[in-house]
Design an enzyme around this catalytic site. Structure first.
Site, PDB file in Angstrom:
ATOM      1  N   GLY A 155       4.009   2.792  -3.422  1.00 61.82           N
ATOM      2  CA  GLY A 155       2.899   2.610  -2.672  1.00 61.82           C
ATOM      3  C   GLY A 155       2.715   2.007  -1.469  1.00 61.82           C
ATOM      4  N   SER A 156       1.892   1.082  -1.436  1.00 60.50           N
ATOM      5  CA  SER A 156       1.663   0.249  -0.096  1.00 60.50           C
ATOM      6  C   SER A 156       2.465  -0.866  -0.044  1.00 60.50           C
ATOM      7  CB  SER A 156       0.250  -0.097   0.260  1.00 60.50           C
ATOM      8  OG  SER A 156      -0.589   1.086   0.297  1.00 60.50           O
ATOM      9  N   THR A 157       3.117  -1.101  -1.242  1.00 63.20           N
ATOM     10  CA  THR A 157       3.900  -2.450  -0.870  1.00 63.20           C
ATOM     11  C   THR A 157       5.389  -2.050  -0.108  1.00 63.20           C
ATOM     12  OG1 THR A 157       5.344  -1.584  -2.878  1.00 63.20           O
ATOM     13  CG2 THR A 157       3.458  -3.420  -3.121  1.00 63.20           C
ATOM     14  N   ILE A 158       5.456  -0.992   0.386  1.00 62.04           N
ATOM     15  CA  ILE A 158       6.551  -0.410   1.216  1.00 62.04           C
ATOM     16  C   ILE A 158       6.243  -0.687   2.635  1.00 62.04           C
ATOM     17  CG2 ILE A 158       6.296   1.851   1.501  1.00 62.04           C
ATOM     18  CD1 ILE A 158       9.417  -0.011   0.598  1.00 62.04           C
TER      19      ILE A 158
END
Length: 585
Positions: free
Chosen positions: A301-304
């Protein structure tokens, strides 16, 4: 015949009988002498062989496995002496061992076994010389069995593994089987290192089994080696406690926390829920024993997203002070839509990360060749093993197609279409916090030289300027207006990112989520990188900022205090954050 004639013949008969008896005795002695001479002179080897078969034995002493400790000497796995109960059925039958059944009943009771099956195992083959009745009994039980004095029942020394920290380190440390061989975790990966070999000695025993002569050493023994892990049991315990409380309160399926030392690459904590007690066999189900931090993959998800910005800055397709237009809050790519929660308008790169804009990050990804983005992911360790050398580790999945649609490229930028592990994500952020230098992950404590840890040579996979810029952009995520206010730590500026990804099912995505938060602290001089992953949290608070961020904050703040990292005052922190955000623009 006259009386005188009978008297004259009687002595001759007596002499004849005497000569016959003497002759027979002489022949018997001659035969015995001839047989003895034959065995000792003509055929001595067979006699010696028969003697050796009855008296020569090879003995060995039990060698316990080496200790497993944390970096501070806290015991994680130790070996304790126990006894094995065994029977010699031949001796039992020869010495009428079944005469007193009260003793056998007492033996069955202390071994917690039914009497009839116990007797059946001994009586099944009267000529058998060895059969186990029970392994790894305690010293108290062994003493009681000795006092029973049952002919043919013996005790044999062995060892059993004991894990003082129980479920806190169970999946990482692993377990051994009943023969003291490692079958899970560290115990399996380093089994040869931890296992010594006993000295084997040839001895001569009498008929009672007592050693009467020590002849020679058949095999030299080898002492076992101890193993010192990089774990800090204090951090491990608090991480497990916080994760367990979070997964239970949210009724989550599972969870993982990984804590890395940014400056050395050492694993300071690696915990999972649900867990199990390694000292008991009742909870050893596969779903409890899995070290999910390295075996289970998920879409990040958005952690990348910070690493998409890294790729764009490295490629030169964006600059630190660029403004990205996200209006009108969505964009069409082929037949699909990429959308934000609401229209953010024109945003800086820092605000794009703080607000977690899918539209903005998609535009950054589309501004560069797909191979540039994939190359950044690969250089950071995605799609590859971490080097921790534990069985069951997953490398994750990153597809490298010949043709990519714009929508596929966009979804790659906000964490869909590929999978990672919690350990990999912690390593990514540790690299970001280490000025772009990727260090190998180590589960063993690194050696010290002159009182300082000898850090292995790393690889500069991100330029220092880019790594510092992106790190500073992430400060606002945990401040007012960010998506992870619950990851805020008083006294320590944090750089991190939330992630909330739907779980893939057959034909698309289902209604379950994976909530995560990954970050480093303190931002001005990063010490620790922590990844928190909560799998399938129930209820309305399934976002990374609600489910995973609080765990991160509690673990990070306590861990920094345990490591004596001095917090800054409120005023100093505000000045630092303002300076960091200014540098990120």
């Amino acid at each position: 015949m006259s009386r005188q004639a009978r008297q004259n013949s009687k002595p001759s008969v007596i002499h004849w009988r005497l000569y016959t008896v003497v002759g027979c005795i002489a022949l018997l002695f001659c035969g015995l002498a001839a047989r003895a001479a034959f065995l000792q002179v003509v055929e001595p080897e067979r006699l010696r062989h028969e003697s050796d078969m009855r008296s020569l034995r090879t003995t060995s002493h039990t060698v316990q496995r080496g200790l497993v400790t944390d970096r501070n000497g806290e015991m994680l796995a130790v070996s304790v002496p126990v006894q094995a109960v065994w029977a010699d059925p031949k001796v039992v039958f020869e010495r009428n061992g079944f005469d007193d059944m009260r003793r056998w009943q007492a033996l069955a009771d202390v071994l917690n076994q039914p009497l009839d099956p116990l007797l059946d195992r001994v009586q099944r083959n009267p000529s058998r010389r060895f059969v186990y009745l029970q392994r790894q009994v305690t010293g108290a039980v062994a003493d009681y069995i000795r006092q029973l004095k049952i002919h043919g029942i013996y005790l044999k020394p062995e060892s059993r593994r004991y894990y003082p920290t129980g479920e806190v380190t169970s999946q990482l440390v692993g377990i051994t089987n009943i023969d003291d061989k490692g079958i899970e975790g560290i115990e399996k990966a380093y089994n040869d290192w931890l296992t010594g070999s006993p000295q084997k000695q040839k001895v001569r025993k009498d008929r009672n089994g007592q050693v009467v002569e020590r002849l020679s050493v058949v095999q030299a023994g080898e002492n076992p080696n101890d193993l010192v892990l990089s774990l800090d049991q204090r951090i491990q315990s608090l991480a497990y406690s916080e994760l367990k409380k979070a997964t239970e309160s949210m009724q989550a399926t599972s969870g993982s926390v990984v804590v890395l030392d940014v400056k050395t690459g050492e694993v300071l904590a690696m915990v999972n829920t649900p867990s199990y007690n390694p000292n008991s066999t009742s909870q050893r189900q596969s779903y409890r024993m899995r070290n999910r931090a390295i075996t289970d993959t998920y879409e990040p998800g958005s952690t990348i997203k910070p690493f998409v910005v890294v790729a764009g800055l490295e490629a030169g397709t964006i600059k630190k002070d660029d403004i990205i237009s996200t209006s009108p809050g969505y964009m069409r790519l082929g037949g699909s839509l990429v959308r934000d929660g609401h229209n953010l308008g024109d945003v800086t790169l820092a605000k794009m990360l703080v607000k977690s804009s899918n539209v903005g990050i998609s535009k950054v990804a589309l501004s560069m060749p797909i191979q540039q983005l994939l190359g950044t992911y690969y250089s950071l360790g995605l799609g590859d093993y971490s080097g921790i050398h534990l069985a069951g580790e997953s490398a994750g999945i990153i597809h490298d197609r010949h043709r990519w649609s714009e929508h596929e490229r966009a979804t790659m930028s906000f964490g869909y279409g590929f999978s990672v592990t919690a350990l990999q994500m912690a390593s990514l952020y540790a690299t970001l916090g280490n000025k772009g230098v990727r260090l190998p992950v180590s589960i063993l404590k690194l050696p010290e030289v002159d009182g300082r840890i000898k850090v292995p040579e790393g690889q500069q996979v991100i330029s220092e300027d880019v790594a510092n810029s992106v790190l500073h952009m992430l400060v606002g995520v945990t401040e007012k207006g960010g998506t992870a206010r619950k990851a805020h730590i008083e006294g320590y500026p944090v750089s991190g990112k939330t992630g909330t990804s739907r779980k893939a099912v057959a034909g698309g995505y289902g209604d379950d989520y994976v909530a995560s938060f990954v970050g480093v602290a303190p931002t001005n001089n990063p010490e620790l990188a922590i990844a928190v992953v909560i799998n399938e949290p129930k209820g309305d608070k399934y976002y990374g900022g609600d489910a995973a961020a609080p765990v991160f904050a509690k673990v990070m703040s306590s861990a920094l205090q345990l490591r004596n990292v001095e917090p800054v005052s409120l005023r100093e922190k505000r000045l630092q954050i303002a300076s960091l955000q200014e540098n990120a623009r």
